[in-house]
Design an enzyme around this catalytic site. Sequence first.
Site, PDB file in Angstrom:
ATOM      1  N   SER A  13      -8.807  -3.087   5.710  1.00 18.50           N
ATOM      2  CA  SER A  13      -8.433  -2.468   6.981  1.00 18.50           C
ATOM      3  C   SER A  13      -8.977  -1.058   7.167  1.00 18.50           C
ATOM      4  O   SER A  13      -8.984  -0.537   8.286  1.00 18.50           O
ATOM      5  CB  SER A  13      -6.905  -2.445   7.137  1.00 18.50           C
ATOM      6  OG  SER A  13      -6.308  -1.735   6.067  1.00 18.50           O
ATOM      7  N   SER A  14      -9.421  -0.420   6.089  1.00 16.19           N
ATOM      8  CA  SER A  14      -9.950   0.941   6.228  1.00 16.19           C
ATOM      9  C   SER A  14     -10.826   1.280   5.031  1.00 16.19           C
ATOM     10  O   SER A  14     -10.778   0.622   3.988  1.00 16.19           O
ATOM     11  CB  SER A  14      -8.810   1.969   6.333  1.00 16.19           C
ATOM     12  OG  SER A  14      -8.088   2.048   5.118  1.00 16.19           O
ATOM     13  N   ASP A 238     -12.014  -3.608  -6.028  1.00 16.76           N
ATOM     14  CA  ASP A 238     -11.042  -2.526  -5.823  1.00 16.76           C
ATOM     15  C   ASP A 238      -9.820  -2.636  -6.728  1.00 16.76           C
ATOM     16  O   ASP A 238      -9.310  -1.635  -7.225  1.00 16.76           O
ATOM     17  CB  ASP A 238     -10.650  -2.394  -4.349  1.00 16.76           C
ATOM     18  CG  ASP A 238     -10.222  -3.692  -3.697  1.00 16.76           C
ATOM     19  OD1 ASP A 238     -10.021  -4.710  -4.396  1.00 16.76           O
ATOM     20  OD2 ASP A 238     -10.094  -3.714  -2.454  1.00 16.76           O
ATOM     21  N   THR A 239      -9.359  -3.862  -6.975  1.00 17.06           N
ATOM     22  CA  THR A 239      -8.201  -4.010  -7.868  1.00 17.06           C
ATOM     23  C   THR A 239      -8.564  -3.623  -9.291  1.00 17.06           C
ATOM     24  O   THR A 239      -7.752  -3.057 -10.024  1.00 17.06           O
ATOM     25  CB  THR A 239      -7.667  -5.452  -7.844  1.00 17.06           C
ATOM     26  OG1 THR A 239      -7.489  -5.865  -6.495  1.00 17.06           O
ATOM     27  CG2 THR A 239      -6.335  -5.555  -8.573  1.00 17.06           C
ATOM     28  N   ASN A 296      -2.757 -13.416  -7.358  1.00 17.02           N
ATOM     29  CA  ASN A 296      -3.111 -12.831  -6.064  1.00 17.02           C
ATOM     30  C   ASN A 296      -2.130 -13.372  -5.024  1.00 17.02           C
ATOM     31  O   ASN A 296      -2.129 -14.561  -4.728  1.00 17.02           O
ATOM     32  CB  ASN A 296      -4.549 -13.232  -5.715  1.00 17.02           C
ATOM     33  CG  ASN A 296      -5.150 -12.344  -4.652  1.00 17.02           C
ATOM     34  OD1 ASN A 296      -4.451 -11.595  -3.992  1.00 17.02           O
ATOM     35  ND2 ASN A 296      -6.451 -12.434  -4.486  1.00 17.02           N
ATOM     36  N   GLN A 304       0.915  -5.927   8.581  1.00 23.62           N
ATOM     37  CA  GLN A 304      -0.173  -5.350   9.377  1.00 23.62           C
ATOM     38  C   GLN A 304      -0.418  -6.189  10.633  1.00 23.62           C
ATOM     39  O   GLN A 304      -0.605  -5.645  11.736  1.00 23.62           O
ATOM     40  CB  GLN A 304      -1.454  -5.281   8.534  1.00 23.62           C
ATOM     41  CG  GLN A 304      -1.410  -4.262   7.400  1.00 23.62           C
ATOM     42  CD  GLN A 304      -2.533  -4.469   6.388  1.00 23.62           C
ATOM     43  OE1 GLN A 304      -3.365  -5.362   6.532  1.00 23.62           O
ATOM     44  NE2 GLN A 304      -2.553  -3.654   5.350  1.00 23.62           N
TER      45      GLN A 304
END
Length: 472
Positions: A13-14, A238-239, A296, A304
């Site tokens: 999202s960003s 990222d994780t 996960n 969101q």
Amino acid sequence: MKKCYLAVDIGASSGRLIASHLEDGLLKLNEIHRFKNGIVQKDNQFCWELDRLFAEIKKGIKKCRDMDLKPESIGIDTWAVDFVLLDEYDNPLTNSVAYRDSRTDGMMEEVFKSIMKERLYFETGIQFQKFNTIYQLYSIKQKNPEILEKAKSFLMIPDYFNYLLTGKKANEYTNATSTQLVNAFTKKWDHEILDQLEINKEIFQEIHTPKTVLGNLTENLIAEFGFDMKVILPATHDTGSAVISVPELEETIYISSGTWSLIGVENHFPICITKALDYNFTNEGGIDYRYRFLKNIMGLWMIQEVKRNYHDHYSFAELVDLVRQVQGFTSTVNVDDPRFLKPENMIEEIQSYCQETNQAVPYTPGEVAKCIFDSLVCSYQQAITEIEEIFERNFEKINVIGGGCQNKMLNQFIADATKKEVYAGPIEATAIGNIVSQLMALGEIEDINEARTIIKHSFEVKKFLPTPIITH
């Protein structure tokens, strides 16, 4: 100019560019640039806007120059599983289709016709999710085989950005493992699986581990930015970067809380056993060939989407306040039901699920939000029970990291449900893990143990205890 190290952290999202430096033994962060990300519709598919994202990365780098900062290095991390296929001229062959697209519907079952599910798990150790890279590639092979025939290079999203920065192609280990095409034991592309699916193994690059110095910027970019810097591979998943930031992992289960919730433990070997398969746990690669044994789980994506469905009339903080006002509403949904992956309307999908399961239907914004948070906690609790069963031990603590750890109410819900101590923070876990990987590569930090000690002393972590049960 002040020396710093740049983390580019792009989520679903960003995205953000964060500059960091060491000062008196502590890690200091400074957000340089923040931008939106999201899925857009192109040619009847849900896609990422990679050209725009790379333009935002360059914009953030240029801001460093304007702020009198001199980056020594840069590292990029993003979400997993998605990729770019390049032709012989190194041009993308397709739009960058997002994992939430429906093109993988039914593909998992098609793959199982060629490779037994059990064999796929025991070799790769990766959780079965319909959007894994293996099913995306197989979808292309089934529906658009000419694309794979033209493909000369396979790069995952951060690999592609690194290629644009340096002109060098490489697949980074932690993200590569999410494809379900890397052997958990050899840590290399599993050629037997690729051959069985008739996917050209020549398109895959050599796998490099976090802390690899990939190279310097291209001459064109040096001219554009006015300076050069090293491009270093962090854990580009990222994780993988976020888990580096958990200060203590000995007795701790972590929850990396964002668009997805990743719940698990750090391990030194893959657990590819029947029970882990049955519970659908994954063994994703981590730094120093550690394994992230985790599940996960659908995360804050649901809230969101609900916020979006209410036309952003409520902030996340206001939705939490509305939950606190709800009395006696206890309906829950299975957050991992595929219907919640990309529904037309998340609120209506939640309501339909509750109606179909003969539960009270949430109608107010507070009830809808409470249903989501309660459902997430139920899924966390179940995953923790399964982890403790597989490891045959109890874990005393839970450490929530990432943006979701700022939700104090959810942290307390987790503590109350699990009867465990919950630690919340650091918030910018992914960027921090990205930065310390660069510092280790450059010899500024010796190893992961020193990195975690520095992180522990540099950032606030809040503690939540289970609410005592009052008996009369």
